[in-house]
Design an enzyme around this catalytic site. Structure first.
Site, PDB file in Angstrom:
ATOM      1  N   TYR A   1       0.829  -1.210   0.000  1.00 31.78           N
ATOM      2  CA  TYR A   1       0.000   0.000   0.000  1.00 31.78           C
ATOM      3  C   TYR A   1       0.865   1.262   0.000  1.00 31.78           C
ATOM      4  CZ  TYR A   1      -3.703   3.212   1.576  1.00 31.78           C
ATOM      5  OH  TYR A   1      -4.584   4.255   1.690  1.00 31.78           O
TER       6      TYR A   1
ATOM      7  N   LYS B   1       0.959   4.140  -2.921  1.00 27.95           N
ATOM      8  CA  LYS B   1       0.615   5.534  -2.634  1.00 27.95           C
ATOM      9  C   LYS B   1       1.807   6.468  -2.872  1.00 27.95           C
ATOM     10  CE  LYS B   1      -3.688   5.038  -1.494  1.00 27.95           C
ATOM     11  NZ  LYS B   1      -4.741   5.554  -2.410  1.00 27.95           N
TER      12      LYS B   1
END
Length: 312
Positions: free
Chosen positions: A142, A146
């Site tokens: 993640y 991002k």
């Protein structure tokens, strides 16, 4: 267009954009997005729902152009998590999160780039995270996705400047289904999705000139994030702990010390900056600001005077 409008922040974005008068195309992978669009229409707004995957944006781009004839703004909000420590994370969990967040953001931006370029204006809002800026345990996939979105946004802001397209990113802190297990009970009451929308609306405003920015927000608070270089040479800070030969360090010429006469008054300075230094320190030349701590400062002729130091 709001990608990922079925629930959470995307649903809140859609409701607040509709209240602001925007004509919307909402997307989601489930049937919930149709209910969100229907609620907006019942309240007098204009919303069209398209069920599709973020990685395949052609259906909702075509629907937007057919229904409204143009695309003014894109909000990329869809995503998922597969949290696991790096030692236990599988290649599939890594690839899925990267593909949805980063790959989906690329696909959506690519799909609207040509229509926005043709009109000479447009705004793209990506969704990043504090994990992408600072890292987070159990979120290597993640955080990498991002962080990649930040690089994508920065690049599109540069390339879009000549064609009138702005690109920004929001790093929201809000209670949603995806973050329910992250926040404590005390924090949940103060981190509401509706507190994020004002920052989104400000970035989407046609009158805004902001581009290439990261806005971290939550609980009614918001701030522009940035990276900043340290004031000194990083290599100097490593000299004390690095005992191995350093070609860059060893190749530098020795620092020349400024000569100061032991006797006699200083020569009359010719420049305004030199006169200011003379009044404050008795020197006609400023010392290096890296070796003289500043206690007060003022500007003279565009220069910053700090207790006998001068720097632009």
């Amino acid at each position: 267009m709001v990608v990922g409008a079925s629930r959470g922040l995307g649903r809140q974005y859609a409701a607040d954009l509709a209240r602001a008068g925007a004509r919307l195309v909402l997307t989601g992978r489930g049937n919930e997005v149709a209910a969100v669009a229907e609620t907006i229409r019942q309240e007098g707004g204009s919303a069209l729902a398209v069920r599709c995957d973020i990685r395949n944006p052609a259906p909702f781009v075509d629907a937007a152009l057919k229904e409204y004839g143009a695309i003014d703004g894109l909000v990329v909000n869809a995503g998922l998590v597969r949290d696991r420590s790096f030692a236990k994370m599988s290649a599939g969990e890594w690839s899925e999160v990267i593909d949805v967040h980063l790959g989906g953001s690329f696909a959506c931006a690519k799909a609207v780039w040509a229509p926005m370029t043709a009109r000479g204006r447009g705004s793209i809002i990506f969704t990043t995270s504090g994990a992408g800026m600072h890292g987070a345990f159990g979120q290597a996939n993640y955080a990498a996705a991002k962080g990649g979105i930040i690089g994508l946004m920065k690049t599109l802001a540069i390339e879009g400047e000549r064609v009138g397209i702005r690109a920004n990113a929001i790093a929201p802190m809000a209670l949603t289904e995806m973050t329910d297990g992250v926040f404590s009970d005390r924090m949940k009451h103060g981190l509401l999705p509706e507190q994020i929308s004002p920052f989104l609306l400000a970035l989407l405003d046609p009158g805004s000139t902001r581009t290439g920015e990261i806005v971290e927000c939550g609980g009614g608070w918001g701030a522009q994030m940035r990276w900043q270089r340290s004031a000194d040479n990083v290599q100097d800070g490593l000299n004390g702990v690095c005992e191995s030969p350093c070609p860059q360090r060893d190749a530098r010429p020795p620092r020349r010390r400024q000569h100061r006469p032991a006797l006699g008054p200083p020569a009359r300075p010719r420049s305004q900056i030199a006169r200011a230094c003379l009044r404050r320190t008795g020197r006609t030349r400023p010392r290096c600001h890296l070796h003289a701590p500043a206690r007060s400062e003022r500007r003279v002729a565009g220069h910053l005077i700090r207790c006998g130091t001068a720097s632009r």
